[in-house]
Structures are given as C-alpha cells and as structure tokens.
Enzyme design. Structure first.
Site, PDB file in Angstrom:
ATOM      1  N   GLY A   1      -7.956  18.647  40.497  1.00  0.00           N
ATOM      2  CA  GLY A   1      -6.815  19.466  40.136  1.00  0.00           C
ATOM      3  C   GLY A   1      -7.051  19.634  38.860  1.00  0.00           C
TER       4      GLY A   1
ATOM      5  N   LYS B   1     -15.080  25.982  39.635  1.00  0.00           N
ATOM      6  CA  LYS B   1     -14.330  26.280  38.466  1.00  0.00           C
ATOM      7  C   LYS B   1     -15.170  25.921  37.169  1.00  0.00           C
ATOM      8  CE  LYS B   1     -13.378  21.670  37.397  1.00  0.00           C
ATOM      9  NZ  LYS B   1     -13.008  21.294  36.060  1.00  0.00           N
TER      10      LYS B   1
ATOM     11  N   THR C   1      -9.219  24.537  33.384  1.00  0.00           N
ATOM     12  CA  THR C   1     -10.964  24.498  32.827  1.00  0.00           C
ATOM     13  C   THR C   1     -11.259  25.792  31.922  1.00  0.00           C
ATOM     14  OG1 THR C   1     -11.133  23.266  34.696  1.00  0.00           O
ATOM     15  CG2 THR C   1     -13.239  23.909  33.368  1.00  0.00           C
TER      16      THR C   1
ATOM     17  N   ARG D   1     -15.041  20.910  28.696  1.00  0.00           N
ATOM     18  CA  ARG D   1     -16.571  20.715  28.423  1.00  0.00           C
ATOM     19  C   ARG D   1     -17.246  21.948  28.683  1.00  0.00           C
ATOM     20  NH1 ARG D   1     -15.805  15.025  29.679  1.00  0.00           N
ATOM     21  NH2 ARG D   1     -16.819  15.445  31.710  1.00  0.00           N
TER      22      ARG D   1
END
Length: 335
Positions: free
Chosen positions: A139, A194, A251, A258
C-alpha cells in the site's frame, strides 16, 4: 485464528523497522532481527535506529537481536523485510529456524530476476509451506511518514482469509489502518510495477517536466500494470485500490520514495553507478525489477512501454531525453 502475540521481523531497514514499530504499537511483542550487531544494540539501548529512522523513538515492546534463531523462536508470525532480489538467499538460511505453523509475511515488492516469480511464490517455495500460510503487506507505505505516526491505510493479502484477518488485527493502530484482500496476484504485481513507474516519474522530474507529465505517466503506468496483472489472473478492481493506485501515487510523487529519487538522479544526468553511490546502500527495487517485469510481460504478450523504456535507460544505455521522446512518439490510438 486469534491475533498473534509474538511476532518476528527479519530485516531492520527503514520499512522493516517501521513495520515492527507498527506491530509493537498494536500491542504485540516484536523481535526485530538486524544483520549488524551494532544496529540491534543501538535499538535496545537507545530506542533508536539512527541509520534508517533518525529521530524516531521505538516502543519498549520491540526488542532487537542479531540472532535470527532467537528472533523467530516461538513466533506466530514471521515478517520478511529484506529486498526482493535477496529474499530467496536469506530465506533459505532461515528456513530451518521457522516455526512450522507461523504465518510468513512478505514486505518485499518485486519480481525475482532468475525465476520471474512473485515474492509470495518465492516464500512458499523456499519455506516449503502451503500458499495459505503466506501473506503480503502492500500500500502507500512511505516508511518515514508511518514511523512518525502519520495516518495511512494499507492492504494485508492472504489466500486464507482467516489469517489475513488475524494479521489485520495485529497491525491495526490509530495511525495505521489495514484492509484485507485475497488477491495476492494483483497486490504483488501492483507493488512491483509501481517502483518502475516511479523511476519513470523521477526521470521525467530530472529532465524538468512538470505535473502534466507526472499525471500522464502515473495514469498510463497504472494501465500497463493492470494489463499485466489481469493477464496473470488478478482482479482488475485491485489496481484501483490502496495497493494499486494508492501506492502508485505515493511512490511516484514523494521525495521520500527511493525509486522516484533514484530516477530523478538519472534524469538529471547521473549514471546508474553515480545514482547508486548517492543512495548510500538504500535499495531502489525498480532498477532490477524493471528487467524481470519486462520479461514477465513478454512471456504473457503484454505491452508495457514505460517499463520497457525504464529498463533500457537503466541497463542498455538509452539516454533519458530520447527515451521520453520515444514514449511520446508511439503510435496514435484510442485510450
């Protein structure tokens, strides 16, 4: 199945430590395994993991150790918090130590390079347990925000709904709201893809593009992720949920991501080696998963143009500028 009382988390990076904190805040006794003895000592003595979560105080019910056997002893749930491409190797070493009936929970988001398997498949195979014993958590999981107690929701997926509900109870806190799901394929494909789309968004940001470009990449990235997931048997509705669109937006948009940050370095002109050096050991899962996801898509005849371009930028020397032009110059068609 009752809520577990003793839980082991194997991996003391930012997300592993954060999820261990969530579990302890939810009322469980948590043993957190750290590879480096000094990290375990710091956590126990100072209630801090300064390397990964500076400034965050960890609860007393969370105890750290560098001994994996000690961590998993009598655990009813074992959480695997290591990078996707090292999961198999790590789990093979831990397998003889695992309590036979424990629920095994993967936090990793990726597709294994050598086998093109999802993380739950790797866990089931290496641990030699039925898939009903394996769960995943996915999530909008930006670790630093969750560790700071900022509200978020997530998905706990398991083929065994009773285990999913027990794990849901084990990680339910005032700031962390888990929902259950049985669509392991959709949840894991969302989590893996993702990271790749976030790399694309980062590359675009590094090139100086704005919100329209990001929105387009997120939307078309969701479309190609859904195509792959459905080809593998996922429920299409999963991709509109927390583990799909929710995690994708977080993200792709946040500087805490990252993968997004790594892509931005590539877009601004850094080489792959320079971007990796700047990451200081933090793993950008999408750099490797873009290759395995592309192979998986080819195997199933699924078109994934963004994933293909990200792979070529990371591993075949394609420059970010021409990569963007290539995406924009694709054949015109209906949405």
């Amino acid at each position: 199945m009752a809520q577990p009382e003793r839980i082991a988390v194997l991996g003391a990076g930012s997300w592993g430590t954060t999820f261990a904190k969530v579990l302890a805040d939810a009322g469980n006794d948590v043993a957190l395994w750290a590879r480096r003895p000094q990290v375990a000592q710091e956590i126990n003595e100072t209630r801090r993991n300064g390397s990964y979560l500076p400034g965050i105080e960890l609860p007393e019910r969370l105890r750290a150790t560098d001994d994996a056997a000690e961590a998993v002893h009598a655990a009813e749930v074992v959480v695997l918090a290591v990078p996707s491409q090292t999961l198999r190797e790590n789990l093979a070493g831990w397998q003889p130590l695992l309590p036979p009936e424990a629920t095994l929970v993967s936090l990793a988001k990726g597709v294994e390079l050598s086998t093109l398997k999802r993380m739950s498949q790797v866990v089931g195979e290496v641990a030699d347990v039925p898939m009903e014993q394996v769960a995943v958590v996915s999530g909008p999981n930006l670790a630093k925000e969750i560790a700071a107690g900022q509200p978020t929701a997530t998905v706990v997926a398991c083929p065994d709904e009773e285990r999913a509900v027990a794990l849901q109870k084990a990680c339910f806190t005032p700031y962390f709201r888990p929902y259950t799901n049985t669509d392991m394929v959709g949840i894991e494909i969302s989590g893996a893809c993702k990271n790749v789309i976030a790399l694309a968004c980062g590359i675009a940001a590094g090139l100086g593009f704005g919100h329209n470009t990001m929105s387009s990449l997120i939307t078309r990235g969701l479309a190609e992720t859904t195509r792959l997931g459905v080809a593998l048997g996922a429920d299409p509705m999963t991709f509109a949920g927390l583990a799909g669109l929710g995690d994708l937006v977080a993200t792709c948009s946040s500087p805490l991501s990252r993968n997004r940050t790594f892509g931005e370095r590539l877009g601004s002109g850094e080489t792959l080696a320079q971007a990796q050096e700047a990451a200081h050991g933090q793993v950008s899962e999408g750099v490797k998963s873009c290759s395995s996801i592309r192979q998986l898509a080819d195997r199933h005849g699924v078109e994934m143009p963004i994933t293909d371009v990200v792979h070529r930028v990371c591993h075949e020397g394609l420059e970010p500028g021409p990569a963007t032009a290539e995406l924009l110059g694709r054949e015109r068609k209906a949405e």
